[in-house]
Write an enzyme that holds these catalytic residues in place. Structure first.
Site, mmCIF file in Angstrom:
data_model
loop_
_atom_site.group_PDB
_atom_site.id
_atom_site.type_symbol
_atom_site.label_atom_id
_atom_site.label_comp_id
_atom_site.label_asym_id
_atom_site.label_seq_id
_atom_site.Cartn_x
_atom_site.Cartn_y
_atom_site.Cartn_z
ATOM 1 N N HIS A 1 3.582 0.326 -8.336
ATOM 2 C CA HIS A 1 2.558 1.369 -8.276
ATOM 3 C C HIS A 1 1.361 0.924 -9.109
ATOM 4 O O HIS A 1 1.499 0.076 -10.006
ATOM 5 C CB HIS A 1 3.112 2.681 -8.841
ATOM 6 C CG HIS A 1 4.110 3.359 -7.944
ATOM 7 N ND1 HIS A 1 4.586 4.633 -8.164
ATOM 8 C CD2 HIS A 1 4.708 2.915 -6.803
ATOM 9 C CE1 HIS A 1 5.433 4.958 -7.207
ATOM 10 N NE2 HIS A 1 5.534 3.930 -6.374
ATOM 11 N N GLU B 1 -0.202 2.182 -11.555
ATOM 12 C CA GLU B 1 -0.048 2.328 -13.007
ATOM 13 C C GLU B 1 0.797 1.206 -13.597
ATOM 14 O O GLU B 1 0.525 0.725 -14.694
ATOM 15 C CB GLU B 1 0.615 3.677 -13.339
ATOM 16 C CG GLU B 1 -0.182 4.901 -12.916
ATOM 17 C CD GLU B 1 0.198 5.411 -11.528
ATOM 18 O OE1 GLU B 1 0.483 4.581 -10.627
ATOM 19 O OE2 GLU B 1 0.210 6.636 -11.336
ATOM 20 N N CYS C 1 3.413 9.499 -10.492
ATOM 21 C CA CYS C 1 4.718 9.950 -10.003
ATOM 22 C C CYS C 1 5.700 10.064 -11.181
ATOM 23 O O CYS C 1 5.355 9.726 -12.320
ATOM 24 C CB CYS C 1 5.248 8.974 -8.950
ATOM 25 S SG CYS C 1 5.803 7.414 -9.652
ATOM 26 N N CYS D 1 6.234 6.634 -12.949
ATOM 27 C CA CYS D 1 5.076 6.183 -13.740
ATOM 28 C C CYS D 1 4.847 7.100 -14.940
ATOM 29 O O CYS D 1 4.494 6.619 -16.022
ATOM 30 C CB CYS D 1 3.824 6.111 -12.877
ATOM 31 S SG CYS D 1 3.919 4.801 -11.638
#
Ligand code: ZN
Length: 182
Positions: free
Chosen positions: A63, A65, A99, A102
């Protein structure tokens, strides 16, 4: 005191960083990835940035992040800084609510503030599905503050565009890959 500085980012400045994050999300969308873009800002400098790279890397954890966290770690190594001291003074700007995965990673790195665009209805870890950001979790880093809503309409539009496009394209290759692995 250093952490307080990180929190005291002027609204105009936040907008400017978010504009850059939105541009990265657009790039992600154009390359067939979930359109999420983010920046990590420390002392007014971008020390890490990322867009979603799950399809490119075929790794579901890449992701935006997570990509940005790895870049900050590299930056710390190159600049001989203690990651502990850097992250605690870093602000994350991201187009979509982090999410659950993260949000937990951000807690562990002790990032104090996350400025984000739209809600993440499917997997959000800052209130939409779970509230990892502010939960009392004694052995999981520190809670962080969130400021939501920057360019959220565009962020949602990009997500909608992505999920509309994905249906005719992605399943074909997924099905093929699954067939091969059988
Ligand atoms: Zn995530």
């Amino acid at each position: 005191m250093e952490a307080e500085k990180g929190r005291a980012v002027a609204a105009g400045e936040r907008q400017a960083w978010m504009d850059l994050a939105v541009n990265m999300a657009k790039e992600a969308l154009e390359s067939g990835e979930v359109p999420v873009g983010c920046l990590m800002v420390y002392n007014n400098e971008i020390i890490g940035k990322g867009k979603n790279e799950v399809n490119e890397t075929k790794n579901a954890t890449r992701h935006a992040e997570m990509v940005a966290i790895d870049q900050v770690m590299d930056w710390c190594r190159q600049n001989k800084k203690e990651p502990k001291e850097v992250f605690v003074n870093t602000v994350l700007y991201v187009t979509v609510e982090p999410c659950i995965m993260c949000a937990a990673a951000l807690r562990m790195m002790k990032i104090p503030l996350v400025v984000y665009g739209c809600q993440n209805e499917r997997f959000g870890g800052c209130g939409s599905v779970l509230n990892i950001s502010s939960a009392t979790l004694t052995d999981t880093g520190e809670p962080f503050q969130c400021i939501a809503g920057y360019r959220s309409e565009e962020a949602v539009e990009m997500l909608k565009t992505f999920y509309r496009q994905e249906n005719p394209n992605a399943p074909k290759s997924k099905v093929r890959r699954k067939e091969c692995s059988k």
